[in-house]
Motif scaffolding. Sequence first.
Motif, PDB file in Angstrom:
ATOM      1  N   SER A  16       0.845  -1.192   0.000  1.00 50.32           N
ATOM      2  CA  SER A  16       0.000   0.000   0.000  1.00 50.32           C
ATOM      3  C   SER A  16       0.875   1.235   0.000  1.00 50.32           C
ATOM      4  N   VAL A  17       0.300   2.362  -0.368  1.00 48.37           N
ATOM      5  CA  VAL A  17       1.063   3.590  -0.377  1.00 48.37           C
ATOM      6  C   VAL A  17       1.275   4.066   1.041  1.00 48.37           C
ATOM      7  N   GLU A  18       2.297   4.924   1.205  1.00 47.56           N
ATOM      8  CA  GLU A  18       2.599   5.455   2.532  1.00 47.56           C
ATOM      9  C   GLU A  18       1.417   6.264   3.053  1.00 47.56           C
ATOM     10  N   GLY A  19       1.067   6.026   4.309  1.00 49.29           N
ATOM     11  CA  GLY A  19      -0.043   6.750   4.905  1.00 49.29           C
ATOM     12  C   GLY A  19      -1.407   6.201   4.538  1.00 49.29           C
ATOM     13  N   GLN A  20      -1.451   5.057   3.850  1.00 48.08           N
ATOM     14  CA  GLN A  20      -2.732   4.493   3.428  1.00 48.08           C
ATOM     15  C   GLN A  20      -3.605   4.165   4.639  1.00 48.08           C
ATOM     16  N   THR A  21      -4.852   4.538   4.580  1.00 48.69           N
ATOM     17  CA  THR A  21      -5.795   4.227   5.642  1.00 48.69           C
ATOM     18  C   THR A  21      -6.355   2.827   5.444  1.00 48.69           C
ATOM     19  N   PHE A  22      -6.354   2.044   6.526  1.00 43.94           N
ATOM     20  CA  PHE A  22      -6.900   0.701   6.439  1.00 43.94           C
ATOM     21  C   PHE A  22      -8.426   0.764   6.442  1.00 43.94           C
ATOM     22  N   PRO A  23      -9.079  -0.078   5.648  1.00 39.95           N
ATOM     23  CA  PRO A  23     -10.546  -0.148   5.698  1.00 39.95           C
ATOM     24  C   PRO A  23     -11.000  -0.777   7.008  1.00 39.95           C
ATOM     25  N   LYS A  24     -12.276  -0.594   7.338  1.00 39.03           N
ATOM     26  CA  LYS A  24     -12.809  -1.108   8.597  1.00 39.03           C
ATOM     27  C   LYS A  24     -12.730  -2.624   8.695  1.00 39.03           C
ATOM     28  N   SER A  25     -12.742  -3.294   7.554  1.00 42.04           N
ATOM     29  CA  SER A  25     -12.765  -4.752   7.563  1.00 42.04           C
ATOM     30  C   SER A  25     -11.402  -5.377   7.811  1.00 42.04           C
ATOM     31  N   VAL A  26     -10.343  -4.564   7.902  1.00 46.59           N
ATOM     32  CA  VAL A  26      -8.992  -5.081   8.066  1.00 46.59           C
ATOM     33  C   VAL A  26      -8.352  -4.486   9.319  1.00 46.59           C
ATOM     34  N   GLN A  27      -7.778  -5.328  10.155  1.00 50.96           N
ATOM     35  CA  GLN A  27      -7.040  -4.835  11.311  1.00 50.96           C
ATOM     36  C   GLN A  27      -5.710  -4.255  10.836  1.00 50.96           C
ATOM     37  N   PRO A  28      -5.401  -3.002  11.171  1.00 50.92           N
ATOM     38  CA  PRO A  28      -4.154  -2.390  10.696  1.00 50.92           C
ATOM     39  C   PRO A  28      -2.924  -3.192  11.122  1.00 50.92           C
ATOM     40  N   GLY A  29      -1.914  -3.180  10.275  1.00 50.68           N
ATOM     41  CA  GLY A  29      -0.665  -3.850  10.605  1.00 50.68           C
ATOM     42  C   GLY A  29      -0.067  -4.589   9.425  1.00 50.68           C
ATOM     43  N   ILE A  30       1.197  -4.938   9.578  1.00 48.23           N
ATOM     44  CA  ILE A  30       1.913  -5.719   8.563  1.00 48.23           C
ATOM     45  C   ILE A  30       1.676  -7.199   8.850  1.00 48.23           C
ATOM     46  N   PRO A  31       1.364  -8.004   7.834  1.00 44.12           N
ATOM     47  CA  PRO A  31       1.154  -9.438   8.074  1.00 44.12           C
ATOM     48  C   PRO A  31       2.409 -10.077   8.667  1.00 44.12           C
ATOM     49  N   LYS A  32       2.249 -10.747   9.804  1.00 43.26           N
ATOM     50  CA  LYS A  32       3.375 -11.415  10.446  1.00 43.26           C
ATOM     51  C   LYS A  32       3.001 -12.866  10.721  1.00 43.26           C
ATOM     52  N   LEU A  33       3.875 -13.755  10.292  1.00 47.43           N
ATOM     53  CA  LEU A  33       3.659 -15.176  10.474  1.00 47.43           C
ATOM     54  C   LEU A  33       4.662 -15.688  11.493  1.00 47.43           C
ATOM     55  N   GLY A  34       4.167 -16.347  12.532  1.00 42.46           N
ATOM     56  CA  GLY A  34       5.058 -16.877  13.556  1.00 42.46           C
ATOM     57  C   GLY A  34       5.755 -18.138  13.093  1.00 42.46           C
ATOM     58  N   SER A  35       6.338 -18.829  14.051  1.00 39.17           N
ATOM     59  CA  SER A  35       7.021 -20.078  13.721  1.00 39.17           C
ATOM     60  C   SER A  35       5.999 -21.136  13.326  1.00 39.17           C
ATOM     61  N   THR A  36       6.441 -22.095  12.532  1.00 35.38           N
ATOM     62  CA  THR A  36       5.543 -23.131  12.033  1.00 35.38           C
ATOM     63  C   THR A  36       5.122 -24.058  13.175  1.00 35.38           C
ATOM     64  N   PRO A  37       3.808 -24.193  13.445  1.00 37.18           N
ATOM     65  CA  PRO A  37       3.357 -25.106  14.502  1.00 37.18           C
ATOM     66  C   PRO A  37       3.806 -26.541  14.215  1.00 37.18           C
ATOM     67  N   LYS A  38       3.983 -27.282  15.269  1.00 38.66           N
ATOM     68  CA  LYS A  38       4.435 -28.675  15.138  1.00 38.66           C
ATOM     69  C   LYS A  38       3.429 -29.467  14.298  1.00 38.66           C
ATOM     70  N   GLY A  39       3.930 -30.168  13.297  1.00 43.34           N
ATOM     71  CA  GLY A  39       3.088 -30.984  12.438  1.00 43.34           C
ATOM     72  C   GLY A  39       2.497 -30.225  11.258  1.00 43.34           C
ATOM     73  N   TRP A  40       2.625 -28.880  11.265  1.00 42.11           N
ATOM     74  CA  TRP A  40       2.126 -28.071  10.156  1.00 42.11           C
ATOM     75  C   TRP A  40       3.249 -27.886   9.126  1.00 42.11           C
ATOM     76  N   LYS A  41       2.913 -27.335   7.983  1.00 46.32           N
ATOM     77  CA  LYS A  41       3.881 -27.129   6.918  1.00 46.32           C
ATOM     78  C   LYS A  41       3.785 -25.690   6.422  1.00 46.32           C
ATOM     79  N   ARG A  42       4.930 -25.153   6.052  1.00 46.15           N
ATOM     80  CA  ARG A  42       4.993 -23.779   5.539  1.00 46.15           C
ATOM     81  C   ARG A  42       4.911 -23.805   4.015  1.00 46.15           C
ATOM     82  N   TYR A  43       4.025 -22.971   3.466  1.00 46.88           N
ATOM     83  CA  TYR A  43       3.845 -22.854   2.018  1.00 46.88           C
ATOM     84  C   TYR A  43       3.928 -21.388   1.625  1.00 46.88           C
ATOM     85  N   ARG A  44       3.999 -21.141   0.331  1.00 48.62           N
ATOM     86  CA  ARG A  44       3.624 -19.841  -0.214  1.00 48.62           C
ATOM     87  C   ARG A  44       2.151 -19.935  -0.587  1.00 48.62           C
ATOM     88  N   ILE A  45       1.431 -18.822  -0.493  1.00 48.18           N
ATOM     89  CA  ILE A  45       0.004 -18.859  -0.826  1.00 48.18           C
ATOM     90  C   ILE A  45      -0.191 -19.359  -2.255  1.00 48.18           C
TER      91      ILE A  45
END
Length: 429
Positions: free
Chosen positions: A2-31
């Motif tokens: 998004s552009v700098e200063g972009q306002t988030f819509p009401k349907s989205v919680q503001p923030g950068i997507p952050k993915l934690g460590s992979t849970p045990k037994g789960w697998k990491r993919y690209r979307i």
Amino acid sequence: MSVEGQTFPKSVQPGIPKLGSTPKGWKRYRIGDLFDVVSRPTDLHDDQEYDLVTVKRSRGGIERRSRLLGRRISVKSQFLLEEGDFLISKRQIVHGACAVVPAEFSGSIVSNEYSVLRPRPVLSLNYLRYLVHSIYLQQTFFHSSVGVHVEKMIFRLEDWFKWPIHLPPLAEQGKLGRGLMDADAKITLLTDKKTALEEYKRGLMQRLFSCELRFTRDDGNAFPDWEKRKLGEVFDWVRTNSLSREHLGDDPASGVQNIHYGDVHGKFRPLFFQSKEDAPFIATTAPIREFKGEEFLRQGDVVIADASEDYSDIGKAIEVMEVAPDSAVAGLHTYIARPKAESLVLGFSGYLLRSAPMRQQIMRIAQGISVLGVSKGNLEKLVFWLPHPDEQRKIAAALSALDAKIDALSQKISEMEAFKKGLLQKLFV
């Protein structure tokens, strides 16, 4: 992105997507590893009808936009949908416009304003239906869109495909999906029960306050006929405080709650107030830090909203059933109607003023253009029929019993929704 200063819509919680460590037994993919892009262009025939669909915001599902003959469809590049497709609106995805295509919309068509994807075997459809509600995925949609204004942002599928994601094994996806579906089914069932009770209560009030339905004494004998009275004959009008919500303090030790007119509009319950915990529906109001010379609410008082932008809300009332001494006041844009004598039974007045005959009269005397109001003088003149005190008690008991059941269902719905929300965020963060 998004552009700098972009306002988030009401349907989205503001923030950068952050993915934690992979849970045990789960697998990491690209979307992008989870989907195939599909394209089923269709030739439009002038005399054939087609269903054009759209995706609602906030992950609200798919709906039919129109049914048109081929010759009336202006955009000729249309693409066929099949059950199980994942449909994304390129212009509305920042508002959560995406959905899995259900069976009833198989065979519908969309323009190239949409991305049509097909989940690969590593991703369960039921799991996907709930995955799109996760904060992480909502944020990836937003940050894969470009534009200078939130209403003009365009989704870039190739950018979205680069984001990482964690997935459990298919068997676990199925189990989690079924659990969330069960939660949804319970919420729907509870909501339907609540709606049915609310409709029954409205019908019962209509019959009671029009005297179509009457209670009898415990011995089976009839109560006396109802007496014709005016509100000014049975209520005194008490001064409310002059503090608006903006001037309220935030010291929880003060123990004083200010009931705002918005609180009256939003609730149809008697007020039981001993502490903030006892009155959760006014927990959004703030205690008053300094409080001098104001009129505290008493048991049996009725708080009436004197202003609204909507005819359906003007003059709504709520009765004070219990209140600790010197603990609650009514603020701006409200009246306090205090019963003059014992002719009004505790618990009856709130239902009386919310009854259809009273609501119709109040709406007739409302005045104003952008904001409607009712005056004390006009309220005092309103006519109503007053039953015997013992019949009032039976009416109040019947309606409050229904309110208790409605409140219990509301509590269960809130608990189930909180459970589902918590589970969703734990699963997909």
